[in-house]
Design an enzyme around this catalytic site. Structure first.
Site, mmCIF file in Angstrom:
data_model
loop_
_atom_site.group_PDB
_atom_site.id
_atom_site.type_symbol
_atom_site.label_atom_id
_atom_site.label_comp_id
_atom_site.label_asym_id
_atom_site.label_seq_id
_atom_site.Cartn_x
_atom_site.Cartn_y
_atom_site.Cartn_z
ATOM 1 N N LYS A 11 1.052 -1.253 0.150
ATOM 2 C CA LYS A 11 0.137 0.105 0.017
ATOM 3 C C LYS A 11 1.048 1.339 -0.056
ATOM 4 O O LYS A 11 0.607 2.036 -0.735
ATOM 5 C CB LYS A 11 -0.952 -0.018 1.256
ATOM 6 C CG LYS A 11 -1.995 -0.905 0.909
ATOM 7 C CD LYS A 11 -2.744 -1.322 2.328
ATOM 8 C CE LYS A 11 -3.890 -2.188 2.110
ATOM 9 N NZ LYS A 11 -4.429 -2.953 3.498
ATOM 10 N N ASP A 55 -11.315 2.892 3.844
ATOM 11 C CA ASP A 55 -11.595 1.298 3.789
ATOM 12 C C ASP A 55 -13.227 1.286 3.588
ATOM 13 O O ASP A 55 -13.700 0.164 3.179
ATOM 14 C CB ASP A 55 -11.094 0.556 5.113
ATOM 15 C CG ASP A 55 -9.992 -0.354 4.603
ATOM 16 O OD1 ASP A 55 -9.818 -0.773 3.590
ATOM 17 O OD2 ASP A 55 -9.424 -0.825 5.692
ATOM 18 N N GLN A 59 -5.020 -1.372 9.502
ATOM 19 C CA GLN A 59 -4.863 -2.745 8.963
ATOM 20 C C GLN A 59 -5.519 -3.792 9.747
ATOM 21 O O GLN A 59 -5.403 -3.897 11.059
ATOM 22 C CB GLN A 59 -3.428 -3.288 8.574
ATOM 23 C CG GLN A 59 -3.225 -4.538 7.911
ATOM 24 C CD GLN A 59 -3.816 -4.470 6.649
ATOM 25 O OE1 GLN A 59 -3.583 -3.554 5.826
ATOM 26 N NE2 GLN A 59 -4.548 -5.662 6.158
#
Ligand code: NAD
Length: 294
Positions: free
Chosen positions: A54, A121, A98
């Site tokens: 990422k 997200d 995460q």
């Protein structure tokens, strides 16, 4: 029939190139450089690889990238303090924590603490609620990428299609079903308690498989000519070798479908590209700027 292979790797490369152009334009015209902060707690090897990828791709498209690596013993309070700091930092337009988080931390508490405007997200209940009520939302990346590939394969027109989503997770199944509904598909969500799953799948013009069971969907479940988007990523061992396979039995499905995503190289590469896409959208919304074409 042999299905057209939907090349997610190539599509994601093209999308990242368009994002890089958008970032250049935002910087040149408005002095805005979108920035993404990624938080990793602990040493999960798979998460470490995702976070590194990422960060690399964020920098490649010309955006700011920050990586916050915290010890596995980090308390919930410490993590919430970092989230609060990132929420308040005007240079940070997107925040990604995460998952999975270590067991001493309540993930839902952390996700709720994110500023919904920076929730790239798309897991915050505000964004989930906006998606399901048809408002502009930051939407989970894998579902967005799956629908982009389906639209590309089907010539942009999803209206009126029978879509069957297999899986009802908050991360994939439910948001992808909402996106397809917004595209005017007739959507069925199938799951582990669905009766006669093969028969349900047989009516689909578009199948989205997000189950997490290696090669479960067989070719004789697929309507001839249907588009098959395989979200599954399953690590198996075959002939003594480690292999990645999807939720669809690729060979038998590809023999019947009109188009199909391979695993790897289908939906997988789209997730990070859509994360970058969301970060640009979030940055523009925070500065009340129109989103450039991407
Ligand atoms: P999950 O385990 O949270 O959900 C799986 C869903 O499948 C559940 O809703 C369950 O009801 C359904 N299911 C389970 N067994 C079933 C059966 N026998 N018949 C019908 N339905 C059944 O999984 P998830 O997080 O939604 O992920 C699904 C798959 O997608 C996994 O393989 C995961 O690795 C993959 N994935 C890929 C990406 C990516 O490409 N970047 C991102 C997220 C998830």
């Amino acid at each position: 029939m042999t299905a057209k292979i939907i090349d997610g790797k190539a599509y994601a490369e093209g999308l990242r190139a368009r994002i890089a152009n958008a970032v250049k334009e935002l910087e040149a015209k408005h002095g805005l450089k979108p920035g993404l902060a990624v938080v990793l707690v602990g040493e999960d090897p798979a998460s470490k690889v995702y976070v590194a990828n990422k960060a690399k791709q964020t920098v490649e498209v010309g955006m700011n990238s920050w990586e916050h690596r915290l010890d596995a013993s980090t308390s919930e309070k410490e993590l919430l303090a970092l989230v609060d700091k990132l929420n308040k930092d005007p240079a940070v337009h997107g925040i990604l924590v995460q998952l999975p988080l270590p067991k001493q931390i309540d993930s839902s508490k952390v996700l709720s603490a994110l500023d919904p405007a920076k929730d790239v997200d798309g897991f915050h209940v505000v964004n989930v609620g906006k998606l399901s009520t048809g408002q502009d939302a930051l939407v989970a990346c894998t579902p967005v990428g799956s629908v982009m590939l389906a639209k590309d394969a089907l010539g942009k027109k999803l209206e009126g299609l029978e879509a069957v989503v297999i899986g009802r997770s908050n991360i994939v199944g439910k948001p992808v079903a909402q996106l397809l509904l917004a595209e005017n598909c007739t959507v069925t969500i199938a799951h582990s308690r669905t009766k006669d799953l093969p028969q349900v799948v047989r009516r689909a013009d578009l199948v989205i498989a997000a189950v997490g069971r290696p090669e479960m969907v067989k070719g004789d479940w697929i309507k001839p000519g249907a588009c098959v988007i395989d979200v599954g990523i399953n690590r198996i061992e075959r002939d003594g070798k480690a292999k990645l396979v999807g939720d669809c039995d690729y060979a038998s499905c590809a023999a019947v479908a009109g188009s199909i995503t391979p695993v790897p190289g289908g939906v997988g590469p789209m997730t990070i590209a859509c994360l970058l896409h969301n970060t640009v959208r979030a940055a523009c919304a925070q500065k009340s700027l129109p989103v450039p074409e991407m």
